[in-house]
Design a protein around this motif. Sequence first.
Motif, mmCIF file in Angstrom:
data_model
loop_
_atom_site.group_PDB
_atom_site.id
_atom_site.type_symbol
_atom_site.label_atom_id
_atom_site.label_comp_id
_atom_site.label_asym_id
_atom_site.label_seq_id
_atom_site.Cartn_x
_atom_site.Cartn_y
_atom_site.Cartn_z
ATOM 1 N N ILE A 133 10.104 -110.194 -41.421
ATOM 2 C CA ILE A 133 10.866 -108.941 -41.481
ATOM 3 C C ILE A 133 10.082 -107.885 -42.252
ATOM 4 O O ILE A 133 9.993 -106.719 -41.827
ATOM 5 C CB ILE A 133 12.245 -109.174 -42.133
ATOM 6 N N LEU A 175 14.345 -102.789 -39.618
ATOM 7 C CA LEU A 175 15.103 -103.693 -40.486
ATOM 8 C C LEU A 175 16.375 -104.169 -39.797
ATOM 9 O O LEU A 175 16.673 -105.372 -39.772
ATOM 10 C CB LEU A 175 15.444 -102.986 -41.798
ATOM 11 N N SER A 228 16.117 -106.715 -36.964
ATOM 12 C CA SER A 228 15.828 -108.090 -37.386
ATOM 13 C C SER A 228 17.094 -108.888 -37.652
ATOM 14 O O SER A 228 17.062 -110.118 -37.650
ATOM 15 C CB SER A 228 14.955 -108.068 -38.656
#
Length: 234
Positions: free
Chosen positions: A218, A176, A179
Amino acid sequence: MHESAFGRLMSVLIAPGKTFRSIAERPTWGVALIVLLVLTAGTTMLFFQKLDFEEMVRQQMAEQGRELPPEAAGSMGMMRGCAMAAAFGFPVLFYFGVPLLFWGAFTLLGGTINYKTSLAVALHAMMPAAVGALLSIPVLLGRAEIGLEEAQAGSVLASNLAHFAPDGASPVLIALLSSLDVFTIWIVVLLILGYHLAAKVSKAKAAATVLGLWLVAILFKVGMAALQGAGGGA
């Protein structure tokens, strides 16, 4: 500068509005594609030269409470080769596939754009990735090796939040945070502007489409990290 194929590589970074209007009138994409592929290949080769692949696998398995079986050491060369092949092959699919997705999305939304123009817009919007690759080269050349943390973050530059994650952070959190990258956000902004001008859709539609597809990417990345962790694979 924004009228020539070579000039657009720079002008899209400093005068994106004027450049994307020019691209909409006369799309070019060959030079941008070559530059992106060459820089991607160059940084990938340097990255794998500095990466201790076997040690990275050992660390990943150790984090999962497992040990690398002795018989697996002999297959490291094949695993490394497969990883490199994927690293070289994926950008080609990515550079042609992303414009296809945007072409389809904006056509459904009533935009007036063809695939060639979509390809030109997307490749020029990705020029911040070329900037990131150029900045990465001297860093890679100056490093003796690349560690697991940097491999998971996807960059040797401290350009995304994964570099600031706490020790022992889960693969899902790393996926996460990686990204949320300066160069990726720059690309997203250029994509919104480029498709707003080239597809002749409102900024709201362009933003919703680009941000929506980015969010899907994502979620896919985080989901793959979650599956990898759940499956206990290296």
